[in-house]
Design a protein around this motif. Structure first.
Motif, PDB file in Angstrom:
ATOM      1  N   ARG A 103       5.519  45.475 -68.197  1.00 49.45           N
ATOM      2  CA  ARG A 103       6.207  45.562 -66.749  1.00 49.45           C
ATOM      3  C   ARG A 103       5.581  44.105 -66.708  1.00 49.45           C
ATOM      4  N   THR A 104       5.989  43.068 -67.005  1.00 48.78           N
ATOM      5  CA  THR A 104       5.151  41.943 -66.896  1.00 48.78           C
ATOM      6  C   THR A 104       6.148  40.885 -68.075  1.00 48.78           C
ATOM      7  N   GLU A 105       7.463  41.659 -68.532  1.00 57.45           N
ATOM      8  CA  GLU A 105       8.445  41.139 -69.362  1.00 57.45           C
ATOM      9  C   GLU A 105       8.962  39.930 -69.007  1.00 57.45           C
ATOM     10  N   MET A 107       8.461  37.531 -66.174  1.00 56.85           N
ATOM     11  CA  MET A 107       7.530  38.215 -65.435  1.00 56.85           C
ATOM     12  C   MET A 107       7.276  36.246 -65.713  1.00 56.85           C
ATOM     13  N   GLU A 110      10.405  34.069 -63.605  1.00 49.54           N
ATOM     14  CA  GLU A 110      10.537  34.563 -62.382  1.00 49.54           C
ATOM     15  C   GLU A 110       9.483  33.311 -62.089  1.00 49.54           C
ATOM     16  N   TYR A 135       1.911  37.331 -63.537  1.00 56.65           N
ATOM     17  CA  TYR A 135       2.667  37.522 -63.773  1.00 56.65           C
ATOM     18  C   TYR A 135       2.790  39.302 -63.092  1.00 56.65           C
ATOM     19  N   GLN A 136       1.933  40.352 -63.151  1.00 54.88           N
ATOM     20  CA  GLN A 136       1.776  41.475 -62.543  1.00 54.88           C
ATOM     21  C   GLN A 136       2.366  41.484 -61.317  1.00 54.88           C
ATOM     22  N   ALA A 139       5.857  41.170 -60.757  1.00 57.60           N
ATOM     23  CA  ALA A 139       6.321  42.191 -61.566  1.00 57.60           C
ATOM     24  C   ALA A 139       6.526  43.091 -60.283  1.00 57.60           C
ATOM     25  N   LYS A 142       9.094  42.320 -57.333  1.00 50.76           N
ATOM     26  CA  LYS A 142      10.639  42.010 -58.572  1.00 50.76           C
ATOM     27  C   LYS A 142      10.754  43.176 -58.258  1.00 50.76           C
ATOM     28  N   THR A 143       9.343  44.780 -58.235  1.00 50.31           N
ATOM     29  CA  THR A 143      10.284  45.862 -59.091  1.00 50.31           C
ATOM     30  C   THR A 143      10.572  46.896 -57.227  1.00 50.31           C
TER      31      THR A 143
END
Length: 464
Positions: A103-105, A107, A110, A135-136, A139, A142-143
């Motif tokens: 999921r952090t790809e 990020m 960002e 970064y988590q 994520a 963002k999601t």
């Protein structure tokens, strides 16, 4: 009558309950419970089953009662970076996602839209790793922004378990530093950074130092386990606990905490957030007494565990290490390459790397192990050079602690590649450090120096 201290050491693949006591001037360990751990695929996401893990925590604590060895205190350590979000009723919001999930790809980009990579390192001193909490959380933002809106608290994994035991929501320092959101000077949350990133500052709990008693067991837990005891924060990041158990008080000590990951570094009084440190990819994580565990994060025995689990899950690591020592294959891979972080097929990832770099391709499990062991030792040698350049200190030995200290062939290779002596042990360093922090809080030892001297006297240290 012996006083017992319970370390609950939960790694990425297993957890253990280990009682520690001091008898005749030496530390005695007794493993009372062991359980499996691993990430589960839930709707396409890699997650931790924290409810199951807490049930295992309780089951192991019950064992202490069954054998008549009631601990004075208990402390839990785990891996870093992962967390739970809790709502106002203390229910988990969303999933408890593991650091190997994808999921952090993207990020990182960002985050760097808000603060540059260089500025982020200068502020936190933490090396870039795509799975870091920063970064988590990006994520999640963002999601699933609704998760952050609903969240009342963010607790790192060991802090969540301490909350379940004591009812107290706090953040332990060493684990908090793995978030990449801690100011290394104030040793508290960098709230300005948190605001810049748009994370709700109210979810971040008070940061406490390892060795702090946060309370006793809740009434509910006392009833479940059949006794009461204190809940004492160890360095809850397993690396920081392991570093506590280095069996020396020498001022210039280089260590490798060897397990699923290999953490190679030195202890320092202050963080090094310089561009030179950033370029070498070193990180300034927190340690006992507010010290900095200045280290490089190397892929480690995760690669060995993966190929063994794929090809011969019943083979002991000792046998695999022995068989690898007789191989003559010369190929090496870059242990830091991202292709080895979370491949679907580790065997093929190693072979493919060798093919792409025009090296001999390992076809058997011992040959694969030999390639990985040699690659790790080569990486250790390169990192030792970098540490020496940055610190200006020449180290004449490396202390290898943790489960990987039992890998004799890897220890031999490390001595060969680095050109310095290797002192291996103790193998249970993480649990020992956890226990030491509890013993220090209880007054068993006057200070960490005395505790480390006792470690050196209590456990076998092999020299290569």
């Amino acid at each position: 009558m012996s006083r017992y201290f319970l370390a609950i050491d939960i790694g990425a693949s297993s957890g253990r309950h280990i009682l520690g006591s001091v008898e005749n001037g030496k530390i005695v360990l007794e493993e009372v419970y062991r359980f499996w751990n691993g990430m589960d695929h839930v709707d396409g996401t890699l997650c931790w089953d924290v409810d199951r893990l807490f049930n295992e925590i309780i089951a192991g604590m019950k064992k202490c009662k069954e054998i008549g060895k009631i601990p004075v205190s208990v402390g839990i350590d785990t891996w870093g970076v992962d967390f739970v979000l809790l709502d106002k009723e203390d229910n988990i919001v969303g999933q408890t996602v593991g650091y190997r999930d994808h999921r952090t790809e993207g990020m990182d980009e960002e985050v760097y839209k808000i603060i540059s990579e260089d500025d982020l390192y200068a502020r936190t001193g933490i090396q870039k790793a795509i799975y870091n909490t920063i970064y988590q959380l990006m994520a999640v933002k963002k999601t699933h922004p609704e998760y952050l809106e609903k969240a009342d608290a963010m607790l790192m994994i060991p802090d969540y378990f301490h909350f379940k035991l004591s009812g107290k929501k706090v953040q332990e320092y060493s684990e908090a530093t793995t978030s990449q959101l801690i100011n290394p000077v104030t040793k508290d949350w960098d709230y300005e950074l948190i605001d810049m990133l748009g994370f709700p500052r109210g979810i971040f709990q008070k940061v406490l130092m390892p060795g702090t008693t946060i309370g006793n067991l809740t009434d509910e837990v006392r009833e479940l386990v059949g006794y009461d005891c204190k809940v004492v924060l160890p360095p809850t990041h397993d690396t920081a606990s392991a570093v506590m158990a280095i069996p020396t008080n020498a001022e210039d000590t280089c260590y490798i905490s060897s397990g699923t990951w290999s953490l190679m570094g030195v202890e320092m009084a202050e963080a090094n957030c310089s561009p030179k440190s950033e370029e070498a990819n070193f990180t300034n994580e927190g340690g006992y007494g507010g010290k900095i565990t200045y280290l490089a994060n190397i892929m480690g025995l995760w690669m060995i565990q993966s190929v063994r689990n794929q090809l011969a899950p019943d083979m002991s690591y000792g046998d695999l290490c022995e068989q690898a020592s007789h191989e003559t294959i010369q190929a090496v891979v870059d242990c830091q390459d991202s292709s080895f972080l979370s491949p679907d097929d580790m065997v093929e990832a190693v072979k493919d790397y060798c093919r792409k770099t025009n090296q001999e391709v390992p076809e058997t499990l011992p040959a694969l192990a030999s390639v990985i062991y040699n690659s790790l030792a080569k990486c250790y040698a390169e990192k030792l050079e970098e540490i020496q350049k940055i610190t200006g200190v020449k180290y004449d030995k490396i202390n290898i602690i943790g489960g990987g200290s039992n890998a004799a062939y890897l220890n031999e290779l490390t001595a060969k590649y680095t050109g310095v002596g290797v002192h291996a042990g103790p193998g249970e360093a993480t649990a020992i450090g956890n226990i030491l922090s509890q013993m220090l809080e209880d007054g068993t030892f006057a200070d960490l120096k005395e505790a480390r001297n006792c470690v050196a006297d209590s456990f076998e240290i092999k020299i290569y």
